[in-house]
Design an enzyme around this catalytic site. Structure first.
Site, PDB file in Angstrom:
ATOM      1  N   HIS A   1       0.870  -1.161   0.000  1.00 16.02           N
ATOM      2  CA  HIS A   1       0.000   0.000   0.000  1.00 16.02           C
ATOM      3  C   HIS A   1       0.920   1.228   0.000  1.00 16.02           C
ATOM      4  CE1 HIS A   1      -3.046   2.845   1.182  1.00 16.02           C
ATOM      5  NE2 HIS A   1      -3.967   1.918   1.047  1.00 16.02           N
TER       6      HIS A   1
ATOM      7  N   ARG B   1      -6.138  11.133   0.576  1.00 18.88           N
ATOM      8  CA  ARG B   1      -5.897  11.744  -0.736  1.00 18.88           C
ATOM      9  C   ARG B   1      -7.210  12.032  -1.456  1.00 18.88           C
ATOM     10  NH1 ARG B   1      -2.668   7.462  -3.238  1.00 18.88           N
ATOM     11  NH2 ARG B   1      -3.068   6.302  -1.331  1.00 18.88           N
TER      12      ARG B   1
END
Lengths: 274, 613
Positions: free
Chosen positions: B238, B258
């Site tokens: 990740h 994000r």
């Protein structure tokens, strides 16, 4: 980096003592990090129980400066910069080695609690219940079984009444079943006669140490005590039940009063290690 | 050592591992009338499953009635870049809803919809809201429900017990050599079948979201017993894990940061993602900060910010910035949302991230940037199994959950892991029961093989002197982090194999001090063997696959290559004890499944694809 003084209890069931370690501690470390550093650099055989390192599994319970804490969630900078940190195993359970205790008694208590007994599902095969109805149950199900509430409970810790009281962790487990809208079982007689609900005198020490912030005493134990009182000691309710002809069980399953014997709780069975 | 003096426990079937898959397998074995034992390295209820947050994917259709197994299957295949074992993805999509309902019958208390049903949430790669969940602690709910149900099913739980080696009789499973962690004593399990449910091997890397238990034990045990491993190049990194402080290095930072406007910066303050937009995404990605900000503000026509490119792209960019010396103080990139959103918004939209950084890193993400870097998260690869029974190539040996391979192909969708555990945990239990019913005579444990297994395990304690296991583990993590990371190339991988070979020689002389009772140094020494096999298998597979697909990224072979799609990398133990890699052609999928997986979604939902099933 700072050099910190640690006193770590080393020993086994036959006895032991604190050993001193001076460790270079860097910024951001938690107590479990320091113990791992001691393990890697000074004492490869230092026994610690741990898993997730994120406060989610409840494995690294220990007593840090006299308080039950999770090693992984106790930051070094929460102490005075020059203070000695004392680490020892949980007191309420037998020591296996160093910081590891034998917590199998807790697993035995869990097994005494009769399993979840669901109502029949609706015609489409689904169960329906509403978020408001499950919020309280979900609070109890946040429990990560660190057993620090059991460790701090004076009934277990100081008075050693393990044979009479199931402890806060399992009081809220029963509460989670009692309050579950789908659970069809009646657990009040067991609460009183087998699990020792009357032993707790609401000092709230368990609630204070819970790393999940579960309101063990007020939301779990007290409502269970109230159900016991309603069943056994409230004359109005008892009279009302008699008038309406609604019988409620007052003795634990397996005793003569109950006709249909369901599952008999199996006390004191220790699962696991043989 | 007299084998007759070793404690012996007999079961029809022994489950190794007590996470979601192991517990579900045990419950099924017991329901099939088998005498069932479970061993687990940790205490019951502590397995890595408790770390899962989001939920378990199952096309129940409680929130969107348009959902069904075909859409779930299609999502899974596309997410896995069509490297999934077709039949496993099919079984999973079809059976997951029943397994979730069953959990509720066993006491799980899921979040509810307004109409009182099990609620389901949206997740990446899933077309419909599909994840049954309990806030952000679904894994805990899963494991506790199985545990509390399981303890009443007549299963014997042997806690803090670690498996060492499978003992065989005429090629079939006959038993398992193991040791108690608390006493350090050995124990011999005599059993007709074994189900491995041991999870992945993330601890080969330093930066991982995995707990200490994830040392690839099941992979190594199966490999040593002659089973085949598969797909090990597919290790999911990740891009945004925490990198500081040490105690939380690797813990996941959700992509939602994000999605809600967070941006990545290097130590010079540059928003570097603009420099890493691949050609094929350029048309859909903003090329100025102004345009990216416009997108966030909802300005029509503005294209997506480069921070929201796919995981492999973002992880590669962070790695490149680090190599160029522009990393953050603790070796990551800055993830900044504080300068983008007001404090109330951040606390409302990202409560667990706020809490996580505040509690563990003492960073107030409403005021300061986070430091993040790629973290090893999940093994798509593992032990090769037959889809319906979960049996490995060794008769009587089964595997399920993360330690098995095939279900997720080259990349796993979030939420498909928890449902994988309960679907294939159950199937492995059924598979074991069927195998045992068809077993003629009971396999017998060989005394000499048993003695050898225990003697090998005591060697690190009995040695006069040798290498510190903690230091060797550090060296392994150095190698894997530097050369078998998120972005790979032939030179690094070849060099990693050389490094692993020399490290393997040191592991042969690892020394654990102290006695055998609850001795973590000894446990670490023993798990080094498992991690070495795991690391070598991953590296060999990564070197072999000359393309970039899903979680496997090769800078020297960019993009998916058609000529690699029909192939799997398989790993076996050669006759001389050397690890052998074979490139094996996959069988053709059934037409129906292929039609669904490659279908146009509108056609699929209009019922135009395949016969109804």
């Amino acid at each position: 980096m700072a050099n910190r003084h640690f006193r770590v209890w080393r020993g086994d069931h036959s006895g032991g003592d604190f050993k001193d370690y001076n460790v270079e501690v860097s910024e951001g470390m938690v107590v479990l990090d320091v113990l791992h550093k001691i393990q890697a650099e000074h004492a490869g055989d230092l026994a610690i129980r741990w898993n997730c390192k994120a406060g989610k599994c409840g494995s690294c319970s220990m007593e840090i400066n006299g308080r039950p804490r999770l090693g992984c969630m106790t930051r070094m900078n929460s102490f005075d910069p020059t203070a000695t940190i004392t680490v020892q195993p949980m007191k309420a359970f037998p020591v296996v080695r160093d910081l590891v205790t034998d917590v199998s008694w807790n697993y035995a208590q869990n097994k005494r609690i009769a399993p979840f007994k669901p109502k029949a599902p609706e015609a489409d095969g689904s169960h329906r219940m509403y978020q408001d109805d499950v919020d309280r149950v979900q609070e109890f199900r946040k429990c990560i079984e660190c057993f620090m509430c059991q460790d701090t409970c004076h009934i277990l810790r100081d008075r050693g009444k393990q044979s009479e009281f199931i402890g806060p962790r399992f009081m809220i487990r029963v509460a989670g079943l009692e309050m579950n809208p789908l659970d069809d079982d009646d657990r009040v007689p067991e609460l009183r006669h087998e699990f020792g609900s009357g032993m707790c005198n609401i000092t709230r020490c368990c609630t204070e140490v819970c790393p999940e912030g579960i309101n063990i005493t007020d939301n779990g134990i007290i409502p269970m005590k109230e159900r016991v009182v309603d069943r056994y000691f409230d004359p109005v309710l008892i009279a009302a039940r008699a008038l309406l002809g609604r019988k409620k069980r007052t003795k634990p399953k397996g005793t003569h009063e109950v006709q249909e014997v369901l599952e008999v709780p199996r006390p004191h069975e220790v699962p696991g290690t043989q | 050592m007299d084998v007759n003096e070793i404690q012996t426990i007999e079961h029809d079937v022994l489950i190794v591992g007590a996470g979601g898959a192991g517990l579900r397998a045990a419950i099924e074995c017991s329901a099939q009338g088998l005498s069932t034992g479970v061993i687990s390295k940790s205490l019951l209820g502590k397995a890595h499953t408790v770390m899962a947050e989001g939920g378990m994917a199952a096309a129940m259709g409680n929130v969107s009635p348009r959902d069904n197994w075909k859409v779930h299957f299609r999502d899974t295949m596309r997410g896995g870049k069509f490297q999934n074992v077709w039949r496993m993805a099919e079984l999973h999509a079809k059976q997951a809803p029943d397994r979730v309902r069953e959990l509720e019958e066993w006491g799980a208390v899921f979040d509810r919809t307004k109409s009182g049903l099990i609620n389901q949430r949206n997740f990446g790669g899933h077309r419909y809201p599909r994840l049954a969940h309990v806030g952000d602690r679904t894994g805990l709910e899963l494991i506790r429900s199985l545990q509390d149900h399981g303890v009443h099913q007549g299963i014997d739980f042997h806690m803090e017990c670690t498996g060492l080696e499978i003992l065989k009789d005429a090629g079939r499973v006959a038993g398992l050599a193991a040791y108690w962690r608390d006493t350090g004593r050995f124990v011999l399990f005599k059993t007709k079948a074994i189900v491995l449910a041991t999870g992945g091997g993330g601890r080969c890397w330093r930066v991982t979201s995995n707990s200490w238990e994830y040392t690839g034990d099941g992979l190594a045990i199966a490999y040593n017993a002659g089973a085949t491993l598969m797909d090990l190049e597919f290790t999911q990194f990740h891009p945004t894990g925490m990198v500081w402080p040490p105690s939380v290095r690797g813990i996941l930072v959700t992509e939602g940061v994000r999605g809600d406007g967070g941006i990545l910066k290097n130590t010079k303050g540059d928003r570097f993602m603009f420099d890493y937009v691949p050609e094929r995404f350029a048309a859909e990605t903003a090329d100025t900060e102004k345009e990216a900000n416009d997108w966030l503000a909802g300005v029509e026509g503005a294209r997506r910010p480069p921070e929201l490119l796919t995981r492999d792209v973002v992880a590669r960019a962070i790695t490149a910035e680090l190599k160029a010396g522009r990393g953050s103080p603790h070796g990551g990139a800055f993830l900044d949302i504080a300068s983008r959103r007001d404090a109330d918004f951040i606390k409302r939209k990202l409560p667990s991230m706020y809490h996580q950084f505040k509690e563990l890193a003492e960073v107030d993400i409403t005021k300061d940037p986070m430091e993040v870097g790629p973290t090893l998260h999940y093994f798509m690869g593992g032990i090769k199994v037959e889809a319906d029974s979960q049996m490995t190539s060794v008769p009587g040996l089964f595997a399920c959950g993360e330690c098995s391979a095939g279900m997720h192909g080259a990349n796993r969708l979030g939420g498909n892991s928890l449902s994988d555990l309960i679907v294939f945990g159950r199937l492995s239990g059924l598979g074991a029961a069927q195998y045992i019913r068809g077993l003629g005579n009971t396999p017998q444990v060989d005394g000499e093989q048993t003695r050898m297994a225990f003697r090998k395990a005591t060697a690190p304690l009995n040695r006069e002197d040798g290498h510190n296991p903690y230091v060797l583990h550090d060296e392994l993590q150095d190698i894997m982090g530097a050369k078998v990371g998120i972005v790979r190339n032939e030179q690094d991988l070849t060099s990693a194999l050389d490094d692993l070979a020399s490290l393997k020689r040191k592991v042969k002389t690892v020394k654990a001090h102290g006695a055998s009772q609850y001795n973590p140094g000894w446990h670490e020494a023993l798990s080094m063997d498992s991690m070495m096999i795991t690391a070598e298998a991953v590296t060999k597979c990564a070197l072999s696959r000359q393309e970039s697909r899903g979680a496997h990224t090769r800078v020297d072979y960019e993009g998916e290559r058609e000529d690699w799609l029909p192939y799997k990398n398989e790993i076996t133990r050669g006759a001389d004890g050397e690890m052998v890699l074979t490139k094996v052609k996959r069988p053709e999928p059934p037409k129906l499944l292929k039609d669904i997986a490659y279908s146009n979604i509108d056609d699929l939902e209009a019922g135009k694809v395949g016969a109804d099933n």
